[in-house]
Motif scaffolding. Structure first.
Motif, PDB file in Angstrom:
ATOM      1  N   ARG A  40       0.836  -1.210   0.000  1.00 39.83           N
ATOM      2  CA  ARG A  40       0.000   0.000   0.000  1.00 39.83           C
ATOM      3  C   ARG A  40       0.870   1.259   0.000  1.00 39.83           C
ATOM      4  O   ARG A  40       0.585   2.225  -0.706  1.00 39.83           O
ATOM      5  CB  ARG A  40      -0.918   0.006   1.221  1.00 39.83           C
ATOM      6  CG  ARG A  40      -1.928  -1.109   1.292  1.00 39.83           C
ATOM      7  CD  ARG A  40      -3.176  -0.815   0.603  1.00 39.83           C
ATOM      8  NE  ARG A  40      -3.729   0.430   1.125  1.00 39.83           N
ATOM      9  CZ  ARG A  40      -4.991   0.761   1.022  1.00 39.83           C
ATOM     10  NH1 ARG A  40      -5.827  -0.055   0.439  1.00 39.83           N
ATOM     11  NH2 ARG A  40      -5.435   1.905   1.498  1.00 39.83           N
ATOM     12  N   LYS A  43       2.454   1.686  -3.449  1.00 43.30           N
ATOM     13  CA  LYS A  43       1.464   2.154  -4.431  1.00 43.30           C
ATOM     14  C   LYS A  43       1.201   3.647  -4.256  1.00 43.30           C
ATOM     15  O   LYS A  43       1.078   4.381  -5.243  1.00 43.30           O
ATOM     16  CB  LYS A  43       0.163   1.374  -4.289  1.00 43.30           C
ATOM     17  CG  LYS A  43       0.218  -0.001  -4.889  1.00 43.30           C
ATOM     18  CD  LYS A  43      -1.134  -0.683  -4.746  1.00 43.30           C
ATOM     19  CE  LYS A  43      -1.136  -2.032  -5.418  1.00 43.30           C
ATOM     20  NZ  LYS A  43      -2.469  -2.661  -5.352  1.00 43.30           N
ATOM     21  N   SER A  44       1.112   4.088  -3.023  1.00 47.19           N
ATOM     22  CA  SER A  44       0.900   5.509  -2.753  1.00 47.19           C
ATOM     23  C   SER A  44       2.076   6.331  -3.271  1.00 47.19           C
ATOM     24  O   SER A  44       1.893   7.377  -3.901  1.00 47.19           O
ATOM     25  CB  SER A  44       0.712   5.734  -1.249  1.00 47.19           C
ATOM     26  OG  SER A  44       0.545   7.093  -0.978  1.00 47.19           O
TER      27      SER A  44
END
Length: 87
Positions: A40, A43-44
């Motif tokens: 996560r 991806k950010s």
């Protein structure tokens, strides 16, 4: 029903202890794995700063290839548009 994603081979990563501790805290709080938290976070990064890095690289290649506009010409065009809109 969840979609199965193709995964890479495992990678090894050394992290500062404080960063790993935060990852573990988030994972525990969310009842998720450390990998889930790290994916996560990556991806950010890729959606924000990573995208900026790639856009700047594309812009540099465009400049190197001569795909540019003279600022004075652009300003003259903008001025003409503004004058036309005011009329």
């Amino acid at each position: 029903m969840s979609v199965k994603r193709e995964l890479s081979d495992p990678i090894t990563l050394r992290l500062p202890v404080d960063v790993l501790s935060e990852i573990e805290d988030v994972a525990r709080t969310c009842e998720r794995s450390r990998s889930w938290v790290i994916v996560r976070a990556l991806k950010s990064y890729l959606a924000n700063e990573g995208r900026e890095v790639l856009e700047l690289a594309r812009a540099r290649r465009a400049v190197d290839a001569g795909d540019v506009h003279d600022l004075d010409d652009v300003l003259k065009e903008v001025e003409a548009i503004v004058k036309g809109a005011a009329a």
